[in-house]
Write a protein that holds these residues in place. Structure first.
Motif, mmCIF file in Angstrom:
data_model
loop_
_atom_site.group_PDB
_atom_site.id
_atom_site.type_symbol
_atom_site.label_atom_id
_atom_site.label_comp_id
_atom_site.label_asym_id
_atom_site.label_seq_id
_atom_site.Cartn_x
_atom_site.Cartn_y
_atom_site.Cartn_z
ATOM 1 N N LEU A 72 48.617 43.198 45.200
ATOM 2 C CA LEU A 72 47.377 42.380 45.517
ATOM 3 C C LEU A 72 46.271 43.069 46.045
ATOM 4 O O LEU A 72 44.869 42.784 45.653
ATOM 5 C CB LEU A 72 47.719 41.057 46.171
ATOM 6 N N THR A 73 46.546 43.985 46.937
ATOM 7 C CA THR A 73 45.348 44.847 47.609
ATOM 8 C C THR A 73 44.941 45.573 46.478
ATOM 9 O O THR A 73 43.492 45.947 46.406
ATOM 10 C CB THR A 73 46.052 45.592 48.769
ATOM 11 N N ASP A 74 45.712 46.381 45.584
ATOM 12 C CA ASP A 74 45.310 47.157 44.664
ATOM 13 C C ASP A 74 44.370 46.558 43.649
ATOM 14 O O ASP A 74 43.411 47.281 42.821
ATOM 15 C CB ASP A 74 46.334 47.985 43.930
ATOM 16 N N GLN A 75 44.537 45.134 43.435
ATOM 17 C CA GLN A 75 43.909 44.226 42.523
ATOM 18 C C GLN A 75 42.492 43.930 43.006
ATOM 19 O O GLN A 75 41.619 43.368 42.280
ATOM 20 C CB GLN A 75 44.610 42.947 42.006
ATOM 21 N N GLY A 76 42.166 44.215 44.380
ATOM 22 C CA GLY A 76 40.914 43.826 45.036
ATOM 23 C C GLY A 76 40.997 42.798 45.892
ATOM 24 O O GLY A 76 39.932 42.385 46.671
ATOM 25 N N TYR A 77 42.095 42.070 46.554
ATOM 26 C CA TYR A 77 42.252 41.419 47.546
ATOM 27 C C TYR A 77 41.874 42.170 48.840
ATOM 28 O O TYR A 77 42.576 43.399 49.033
ATOM 29 C CB TYR A 77 43.513 40.527 47.598
#
Length: 177
Positions: free
Chosen positions: A114-119
Motif C-alpha cells: 500500500l505504501t508503494d501504491q501511494g499511501y
C-alpha cells in the motif's frame, strides 16, 4: 464451499446502509462513512472498501486474514486482491504481536504494498503492531477506539514513544516498525 462475500456486500450496501441512513440521523456521504472488521472481517472490510470507494472513505482493518498459512505444509495462500490506483481512502491497519496463524510479516507486506501504491504513514494510513495482543475479541475490543479516533476524532500529537521488540538491528537483519 460457497463464498457469500458478494451477497454480504450487496446486503450491506443495498439494504443495511440505506436502512441506517433512513432510520438514524447520519451523515451518509462517503466522507463520513467508515467500515471496520477483524480477522476475516478485516479481509472483508479491505475488499468491500476498495471495491466501493464511492461509499466508504475510511477502513478499519484489524488483524486481517490476508494470507492463509497451512500449519502442516507451511504453504501460504493469498486471500486478498490488489487494488491499484485507489489512494483516496483513509486506512487503519493493525496486527497483534502474538497472533497465531496470522503472521505479522503478512500484514506488514500488505502495508508495504500500500505504501508503494501511494499511501503515506501518518497521513492516509496508520499501521499499528500491537504489543502483546493476540487474535481474540478481547484484544480487538481493547483497541477498537483507536481507528475511530483516527477517523473521526481529534487525536493529539504524540510526545513520546516506547519501542517494543528487538533492541538490535543490522543492515541485513530485522526491520523496525
Amino acid at each position: 464451499i460457497v463464498c457469500k462475500g458478494e451477497a454480504f456486500e450487496r446486503f450491506l450496501i443495498g439494504e443495511l446502509k440505506p436502512y441506517i441512513d433512513r432510520m438514524f440521523r447520519t451523515l451518509p456521504d462517503r466522507e463520513h462513512t467508515a467500515l471496520m472488521g477483524s480477522s476475516m472481517g478485516g479481509l472483508a472490510t479491505y475488499h468491500l472498501g476498495f471495491r466501493n470507494p464511492h461509499i466508504f472513505s475510511k477502513l478499519g482493518i484489524l488483524s486481517p486474514y490476508f494470507i492463509r498459512l497451512d500449519p502442516n505444509t507451511l504453504k501460504e495462500t493469498r486471500f486478498y486482491n490488489r487494488y491499484v490506483g485507489i489512494t483516496d481512502l483513509k486506512l487503519w491497519i493493525d496486527i497483534g504481536e502474538i497472533e497465531a496463524n496470522i503472521l505479522v510479516r503478512h500484514v506488514r507486506g500488505v502495508v508495504e504494498e500500500l505504501t508503494d501504491q501511494g499511501y503515506v504513514s501518518g497521513d492516509n494510513m496508520m499501521f499499528y503492531e500491537v504489543p502483546g495482543a493476540a487474535h481474540t475479541e478481547k484484544d480487538w475490543a481493547a483497541r477498537a477506539h483507536l481507528p475511530l479516533l483516527y477517523f473521526f476524532g481529534q487525536p493529539g500529537k504524540p510526545v513520546a514513544a516506547k519501542l517494543h521488540g528487538s533492541t538490535e538491528f543490522g543492515l541485513s537483519g530485522m526491520t523496525g516498525w
